[in-house]
Design a protein around this motif. Structure first.
Motif, PDB file in Angstrom:
ATOM      1  N   GLU A 183     -49.623  21.180  65.247  1.00  0.00           N
ATOM      2  CA  GLU A 183     -50.210  21.982  66.314  1.00  0.00           C
ATOM      3  C   GLU A 183     -50.812  23.271  65.759  1.00  0.00           C
ATOM      4  N   ALA A 184     -50.084  23.924  64.858  1.00  0.00           N
ATOM      5  CA  ALA A 184     -50.582  25.162  64.264  1.00  0.00           C
ATOM      6  C   ALA A 184     -51.834  24.905  63.433  1.00  0.00           C
ATOM      7  N   ALA A 185     -51.859  23.786  62.716  1.00  0.00           N
ATOM      8  CA  ALA A 185     -53.035  23.444  61.919  1.00  0.00           C
ATOM      9  C   ALA A 185     -54.249  23.237  62.817  1.00  0.00           C
ATOM     10  N   ALA A 186     -54.051  22.577  63.942  1.00  0.00           N
ATOM     11  CA  ALA A 186     -55.152  22.358  64.875  1.00  0.00           C
ATOM     12  C   ALA A 186     -55.652  23.679  65.453  1.00  0.00           C
ATOM     13  N   ILE A 187     -54.740  24.590  65.723  1.00  0.00           N
ATOM     14  CA  ILE A 187     -55.141  25.916  66.201  1.00  0.00           C
ATOM     15  C   ILE A 187     -55.991  26.616  65.135  1.00  0.00           C
ATOM     16  N   GLY A 188     -55.531  26.525  63.880  1.00  0.00           N
ATOM     17  CA  GLY A 188     -56.305  27.128  62.789  1.00  0.00           C
ATOM     18  C   GLY A 188     -57.682  26.522  62.648  1.00  0.00           C
ATOM     19  N   GLU A 189     -57.757  25.212  62.778  1.00  0.00           N
ATOM     20  CA  GLU A 189     -59.057  24.553  62.723  1.00  0.00           C
ATOM     21  C   GLU A 189     -59.955  25.067  63.846  1.00  0.00           C
ATOM     22  N   GLY A 190     -59.366  25.265  65.023  1.00  0.00           N
ATOM     23  CA  GLY A 190     -60.133  25.788  66.141  1.00  0.00           C
ATOM     24  C   GLY A 190     -60.668  27.187  65.894  1.00  0.00           C
TER      25      GLY A 190
ATOM     26  N   ALA B 184     -39.374  14.333  51.124  1.00  0.00           N
ATOM     27  CA  ALA B 184     -39.775  13.401  52.187  1.00  0.00           C
ATOM     28  C   ALA B 184     -40.216  14.166  53.433  1.00  0.00           C
ATOM     29  N   LEU B 185     -39.525  15.262  53.731  1.00  0.00           N
ATOM     30  CA  LEU B 185     -39.915  16.085  54.878  1.00  0.00           C
ATOM     31  C   LEU B 185     -41.262  16.748  54.632  1.00  0.00           C
ATOM     32  N   VAL B 186     -41.497  17.207  53.416  1.00  0.00           N
ATOM     33  CA  VAL B 186     -42.803  17.796  53.087  1.00  0.00           C
ATOM     34  C   VAL B 186     -43.910  16.778  53.347  1.00  0.00           C
ATOM     35  N   ALA B 187     -43.689  15.541  52.919  1.00  0.00           N
ATOM     36  CA  ALA B 187     -44.680  14.496  53.136  1.00  0.00           C
ATOM     37  C   ALA B 187     -44.895  14.250  54.623  1.00  0.00           C
ATOM     38  N   ASP B 188     -43.820  14.265  55.393  1.00  0.00           N
ATOM     39  CA  ASP B 188     -43.951  14.085  56.843  1.00  0.00           C
ATOM     40  C   ASP B 188     -44.782  15.207  57.459  1.00  0.00           C
ATOM     41  N   CYS B 189     -44.552  16.435  56.989  1.00  0.00           N
ATOM     42  CA  CYS B 189     -45.304  17.578  57.501  1.00  0.00           C
ATOM     43  C   CYS B 189     -46.793  17.431  57.184  1.00  0.00           C
ATOM     44  N   VAL B 190     -47.098  17.046  55.961  1.00  0.00           N
ATOM     45  CA  VAL B 190     -48.493  16.884  55.564  1.00  0.00           C
ATOM     46  C   VAL B 190     -49.151  15.753  56.352  1.00  0.00           C
TER      47      VAL B 190
ATOM     48  N   GLN C 204     -52.880  29.626  55.454  1.00  0.00           N
ATOM     49  CA  GLN C 204     -51.624  29.139  54.895  1.00  0.00           C
ATOM     50  C   GLN C 204     -50.533  29.202  55.961  1.00  0.00           C
ATOM     51  N   LEU C 205     -49.883  28.086  56.178  1.00  0.00           N
ATOM     52  CA  LEU C 205     -48.845  27.973  57.194  1.00  0.00           C
ATOM     53  C   LEU C 205     -47.479  27.796  56.555  1.00  0.00           C
ATOM     54  N   GLY C 206     -46.452  28.296  57.260  1.00  0.00           N
ATOM     55  CA  GLY C 206     -45.072  28.075  56.880  1.00  0.00           C
ATOM     56  C   GLY C 206     -44.343  27.375  58.004  1.00  0.00           C
ATOM     57  N   GLY C 207     -43.462  26.471  57.647  1.00  0.00           N
ATOM     58  CA  GLY C 207     -42.694  25.756  58.659  1.00  0.00           C
ATOM     59  C   GLY C 207     -42.138  24.471  58.096  1.00  0.00           C
ATOM     60  N   SER C 208     -41.320  23.802  58.881  1.00  0.00           N
ATOM     61  CA  SER C 208     -40.727  22.539  58.443  1.00  0.00           C
ATOM     62  C   SER C 208     -40.674  21.498  59.551  1.00  0.00           C
ATOM     63  N   ASP C 209     -41.249  21.804  60.696  1.00  0.00           N
ATOM     64  CA  ASP C 209     -41.299  20.861  61.802  1.00  0.00           C
ATOM     65  C   ASP C 209     -42.686  20.225  61.819  1.00  0.00           C
TER      66      ASP C 209
ATOM     67  N   ARG D  41     -36.834  35.577  54.390  1.00  0.00           N
ATOM     68  CA  ARG D  41     -37.277  35.107  55.698  1.00  0.00           C
ATOM     69  C   ARG D  41     -37.420  33.587  55.721  1.00  0.00           C
ATOM     70  N   VAL D  42     -38.020  33.012  54.676  1.00  0.00           N
ATOM     71  CA  VAL D  42     -38.208  31.572  54.697  1.00  0.00           C
ATOM     72  C   VAL D  42     -36.901  30.838  54.417  1.00  0.00           C
ATOM     73  N   GLN D  43     -36.019  31.467  53.646  1.00  0.00           N
ATOM     74  CA  GLN D  43     -34.735  30.814  53.411  1.00  0.00           C
ATOM     75  C   GLN D  43     -33.939  30.703  54.703  1.00  0.00           C
ATOM     76  N   SER D  44     -33.980  31.747  55.520  1.00  0.00           N
ATOM     77  CA  SER D  44     -33.243  31.693  56.782  1.00  0.00           C
ATOM     78  C   SER D  44     -33.858  30.676  57.733  1.00  0.00           C
ATOM     79  N   GLY D  45     -35.162  30.398  57.551  1.00  0.00           N
ATOM     80  CA  GLY D  45     -35.822  29.434  58.412  1.00  0.00           C
ATOM     81  C   GLY D  45     -35.924  28.045  57.816  1.00  0.00           C
ATOM     82  N   THR D  46     -35.378  27.862  56.620  1.00  0.00           N
ATOM     83  CA  THR D  46     -35.379  26.582  55.915  1.00  0.00           C
ATOM     84  C   THR D  46     -36.795  26.028  55.751  1.00  0.00           C
ATOM     85  N   PHE D  47     -37.696  26.886  55.241  1.00  0.00           N
ATOM     86  CA  PHE D  47     -39.014  26.393  54.861  1.00  0.00           C
ATOM     87  C   PHE D  47     -39.446  27.136  53.618  1.00  0.00           C
TER      88      PHE D  47
END
Length: 318
Positions: free
Chosen positions: A64-71, A102-108, A53-58, A87-93
């Motif tokens: 990149e993180a997903a590919a690392i996890g797959e590896g 729309a950003l969630v869709a872009d991330c996926v 499970q990943l957290g983020g909004s970029d 923690r996630v509120q301060s990081g906006t995710f």
């Protein structure tokens, strides 16, 4: 489940169910990219099937993180759009992303483009003053449009303004019906449900309406219920719970962890609820809580804790 479902917890839970999909605690994409990867992402092969499970909004960082996890060999990668922690509120995710579907869709979309394993999403019904009908539909529409393989829904709102992370796990009312309606809207997509589900009978009842059930606190605090999963939910032949076999497996695992520089308490802190409700459970918890973190503590502490349950149980049977 941050600080709970680490690799030691997952190894223990896997001894109780062979079929359930296990999830990591949330790992921030930046940490997966720049942090100590083996410590953050390493896991025992016996944990499969296991999802990262990943957290983020970029989108680029998440890809990149997903590919690392797959590896690393994970079977699935999941984007957290439901965690309400400070923690996630301060990081906006986390749950904050419910406000930007729309950003969630872009991330996926970026994650899907970067890996071959399934990409899934876990979200809330909505946050703060959002209308749960439109907010949940907006996230679902967006992620399914770009190919998300599943959507897990914690059947509560998250109140980012006014409630603590702990309060957000209990105070916002559950609305399972809203998740059921989403499944009716998406009959051919995988919709899973989460939130306040206490055990296997309730989990099985939900499966009349949705495709999957996710347990968090119930599985952690009363892990013995996981021994029911394979037979009740996957129609496997019933296997009696074997505490002696579990003890030997966990002792060997703990000894390997200690030999690598770890502490017994890293492993046993996830096991204290194993015998919840059974004779001797209090003594079991007491031994692990008081002795497992002492300098030099080894597998003998685990053996003593299991033996305490056996002695009390035998006396009660007599």
């Amino acid at each position: 489940m941050m600080d709970w479902t680490d690799r030691h917890c997952r190894f223990f839970h896997r001894q109780l169910t062979q079929r359930a999909l296990l999830y990591t605690e949330m790992v921030v994409a930046d940490a997966a990219i720049h942090g100590k990867r083996e410590r953050l992402l390493g896991f025992d092969a016996e944990e499969h099937p296991v999802a990262l499970q990943l957290g983020g909004s970029d989108p680029a960082k998440l890809a990149e993180a997903a590919a690392i996890g797959e590896g690393f060999g994970y079977d699935e990668v999941n984007l957290n759009v439901g965690c309400p922690s400070d923690r996630v509120q301060s990081g906006t995710f986390g749950a904050c992303l419910m406000k930007t579907p729309a950003l969630v869709a872009d991330c996926v979309a970026a994650m899907k483009a970067g890996v071959k394993i399934p990409v899934t999403v876990k979200c809330r019904l909505g946050v703060d003053e959002q209308d749960i009908e439109t907010a949940l539909d907006a996230v679902a529409d967006g992620v399914f449009a770009v190919g998300a393989d599943a959507l897990w829904v914690h059947a509560r709102k998250a109140w980012l303004d006014g409630l603590s992370p702990k309060e957000n796990r209990d105070i916002p009312p559950l609305d399972y019906g809203r998740v059921y309606r989403l499944k009716e809207r998406y009959p051919d997509r995988f919709i899973g449900i989460n939130g306040g589900i206490p055990g296997m009978p309730e989990a099985k009842a939900h499966l009349a309406h949705v495709d999957g059930v996710m347990l968090g606190r119930a599985a952690y605090h009363t892990p013995g219920i996981l021994s029911e999963v394979d037979a009740l939910l996957y129609s496997e032949p019933p296997q009696p719970f074997d505490p002696d076999a579990l003890l030997e497996t966990m002792c060997a695992y703990a000894e390997r962890h200690i030999a690598a520089g770890g502490r017994l308490g890293h492993v046993t802190r996830h096991m204290v609820g194993l015998f919840h409700g059974l004779p001797g459970a209090r003594r079991f918890r007491q031994i692990l809580s008081e002795q497992a973190n002492r300098p030099g503590a080894g597998a003998e502490v685990l053996r003593e804790a299991f033996a305490a349950v056996d002695r009390v149980a035998d006396q009660a049977a007599a």
